[in-house]
Design a protein around this motif. Structure first.
Motif, PDB file in Angstrom:
ATOM      1  N   ASP A 109      56.647  56.171  28.646  1.00  0.00           N
ATOM      2  CA  ASP A 109      57.386  56.991  27.698  1.00  0.00           C
ATOM      3  C   ASP A 109      58.503  56.184  27.038  1.00  0.00           C
ATOM      4  O   ASP A 109      59.148  55.353  27.653  1.00  0.00           O
ATOM      5  CB  ASP A 109      57.964  58.197  28.432  1.00  0.00           C
ATOM      6  N   THR A 110      58.708  56.439  25.770  1.00  0.00           N
ATOM      7  CA  THR A 110      59.722  55.753  24.983  1.00  0.00           C
ATOM      8  C   THR A 110      60.823  56.733  24.620  1.00  0.00           C
ATOM      9  O   THR A 110      60.557  57.804  24.098  1.00  0.00           O
ATOM     10  CB  THR A 110      59.092  55.188  23.694  1.00  0.00           C
ATOM     11  N   ARG A 111      62.062  56.357  24.900  1.00  0.00           N
ATOM     12  CA  ARG A 111      63.208  57.164  24.452  1.00  0.00           C
ATOM     13  C   ARG A 111      63.669  56.584  23.126  1.00  0.00           C
ATOM     14  O   ARG A 111      63.728  55.365  22.952  1.00  0.00           O
ATOM     15  CB  ARG A 111      64.331  57.116  25.476  1.00  0.00           C
ATOM     16  N   HIS A 112      64.002  57.460  22.206  1.00  0.00           N
ATOM     17  CA  HIS A 112      64.363  56.978  20.873  1.00  0.00           C
ATOM     18  C   HIS A 112      65.323  57.952  20.206  1.00  0.00           C
ATOM     19  O   HIS A 112      65.352  59.139  20.521  1.00  0.00           O
ATOM     20  CB  HIS A 112      63.117  56.809  20.005  1.00  0.00           C
ATOM     21  N   GLY A 113      66.113  57.442  19.282  1.00  0.00           N
ATOM     22  CA  GLY A 113      67.020  58.257  18.491  1.00  0.00           C
ATOM     23  C   GLY A 113      67.266  57.596  17.146  1.00  0.00           C
ATOM     24  O   GLY A 113      67.368  56.377  17.057  1.00  0.00           O
ATOM     25  N   LYS A 114      67.340  58.411  16.114  1.00  0.00           N
ATOM     26  CA  LYS A 114      67.463  57.906  14.750  1.00  0.00           C
ATOM     27  C   LYS A 114      68.796  58.328  14.140  1.00  0.00           C
ATOM     28  O   LYS A 114      69.249  59.456  14.326  1.00  0.00           O
ATOM     29  CB  LYS A 114      66.322  58.460  13.901  1.00  0.00           C
ATOM     30  N   SER A 115      69.379  57.403  13.376  1.00  0.00           N
ATOM     31  CA  SER A 115      70.559  57.693  12.570  1.00  0.00           C
ATOM     32  C   SER A 115      70.178  57.500  11.111  1.00  0.00           C
ATOM     33  O   SER A 115      69.476  56.548  10.766  1.00  0.00           O
ATOM     34  CB  SER A 115      71.713  56.744  12.912  1.00  0.00           C
ATOM     35  N   ILE A 116      70.652  58.391  10.271  1.00  0.00           N
ATOM     36  CA  ILE A 116      70.327  58.376   8.846  1.00  0.00           C
ATOM     37  C   ILE A 116      71.619  58.237   8.046  1.00  0.00           C
ATOM     38  O   ILE A 116      72.632  58.860   8.367  1.00  0.00           O
ATOM     39  CB  ILE A 116      69.576  59.665   8.455  1.00  0.00           C
ATOM     40  N   SER A 117      71.554  57.416   6.983  1.00  0.00           N
ATOM     41  CA  SER A 117      72.727  57.247   6.119  1.00  0.00           C
ATOM     42  C   SER A 117      72.291  57.004   4.681  1.00  0.00           C
ATOM     43  O   SER A 117      71.118  56.780   4.404  1.00  0.00           O
ATOM     44  CB  SER A 117      73.580  56.066   6.608  1.00  0.00           C
ATOM     45  N   ASN A 118      73.263  57.039   3.798  1.00  0.00           N
ATOM     46  CA  ASN A 118      73.081  56.713   2.382  1.00  0.00           C
ATOM     47  C   ASN A 118      71.986  57.540   1.706  1.00  0.00           C
ATOM     48  O   ASN A 118      71.192  57.011   0.920  1.00  0.00           O
ATOM     49  CB  ASN A 118      72.782  55.221   2.196  1.00  0.00           C
ATOM     50  N   LEU A 119      71.954  58.814   1.992  1.00  0.00           N
ATOM     51  CA  LEU A 119      70.973  59.706   1.366  1.00  0.00           C
ATOM     52  C   LEU A 119      71.287  59.847  -0.121  1.00  0.00           C
ATOM     53  O   LEU A 119      72.396  60.201  -0.496  1.00  0.00           O
ATOM     54  CB  LEU A 119      70.992  61.074   2.037  1.00  0.00           C
ATOM     55  N   GLU A 120      70.292  59.526  -0.941  1.00  0.00           N
ATOM     56  CA  GLU A 120      70.430  59.644  -2.392  1.00  0.00           C
ATOM     57  C   GLU A 120      69.323  60.532  -2.932  1.00  0.00           C
ATOM     58  O   GLU A 120      68.166  60.388  -2.539  1.00  0.00           O
ATOM     59  CB  GLU A 120      70.252  58.294  -3.076  1.00  0.00           C
ATOM     60  N   VAL A 121      69.656  61.407  -3.839  1.00  0.00           N
ATOM     61  CA  VAL A 121      68.649  62.150  -4.588  1.00  0.00           C
ATOM     62  C   VAL A 121      68.357  61.318  -5.837  1.00  0.00           C
ATOM     63  O   VAL A 121      69.230  61.109  -6.674  1.00  0.00           O
ATOM     64  CB  VAL A 121      69.145  63.562  -4.967  1.00  0.00           C
ATOM     65  N   LEU A 122      67.131  60.816  -5.924  1.00  0.00           N
ATOM     66  CA  LEU A 122      66.754  59.941  -7.041  1.00  0.00           C
ATOM     67  C   LEU A 122      66.384  60.729  -8.285  1.00  0.00           C
ATOM     68  O   LEU A 122      66.672  60.313  -9.404  1.00  0.00           O
ATOM     69  CB  LEU A 122      65.600  59.030  -6.629  1.00  0.00           C
ATOM     70  N   SER A 123      65.701  61.856  -8.074  1.00  0.00           N
ATOM     71  CA  SER A 123      65.364  62.740  -9.187  1.00  0.00           C
ATOM     72  C   SER A 123      65.006  64.107  -8.616  1.00  0.00           C
ATOM     73  O   SER A 123      64.667  64.235  -7.446  1.00  0.00           O
ATOM     74  CB  SER A 123      64.205  62.187 -10.026  1.00  0.00           C
ATOM     75  N   GLN A 124      65.085  65.112  -9.493  1.00  0.00           N
ATOM     76  CA  GLN A 124      64.768  66.467  -9.057  1.00  0.00           C
ATOM     77  C   GLN A 124      64.384  67.298 -10.277  1.00  0.00           C
ATOM     78  O   GLN A 124      64.987  67.175 -11.333  1.00  0.00           O
ATOM     79  CB  GLN A 124      65.962  67.098  -8.334  1.00  0.00           C
TER      80      GLN A 124
END
Length: 161
Positions: free
Chosen positions: A84-99
């Protein structure tokens, strides 16, 4: 049109479902016809650009490929997850490119720490999503992931990215 906060919440919720191994919940973030692609780096240090005839680190042309991957993880038929692998993610710099009224294109950076075989590995890169917002809830129509690590010590899987 979705607010920035709603888009951010969607991205965070998808990452949390993956980190918490809520596989069925995680799959619900994806459209049936999603393209999930992580290209490889070629010998010239450029990304491959065609998953049909060049090497990819991960490529699924639809959600059924993701469903098969989850089935293998859940039934211990995945060498990437045994032990089993333990893992965790961090997210940054979220940009909306178009909508527009039916879709959102976005990009963000991510870092995932993974612990397996008494070794801590760090994976990093960025992701670009195209969300279909025409239905009752957004779903991912396209997930494009760029892994920036030079070396990968263990088998890479969907939860590392």
């Amino acid at each position: 049109m979705l607010s920035y906060e709603a888009i951010q919440s969607f991205v965070f919720q998808e990452a949390r479902a993956l980190d918490e191994r809520r596989w069925a919940d995680w799959l619900e973030f994806y459209a049936e016809d999603v393209e999930f692609w992580m290209p490889a780096w070629d010998e010239d240090d450029t990304l491959t650009n065609n998953p049909q005839n060049e090497v990819s680190l991960i490529y699924y042309a639809s959600r059924s490929g993701l469903e098969d991957r989850i089935f293998r993880i859940e039934t211990e038929r995945s060498s990437a997850t045994i032990p089993d692998t333990r893992h965790g993610k961090s997210i940054s710099n979220l940009e909306v490119l178009s909508q527009d009224e039916n879709s959102v294109k976005l990009r963000f950076n991510w870092i995932t720490n993974s612990f397996r075989y008494d070794i801590l590995d760090t994976y990093f890169g960025y992701s670009e999503y195209t969300l279909d917002t025409s239905g009752p809830k957004p779903v991912i129509k396209k997930k494009y992931v760029v892994l920036k690590n030079d070396y990968i010590h263990h088998v890479l899987d969907i939860y590392h990215i």
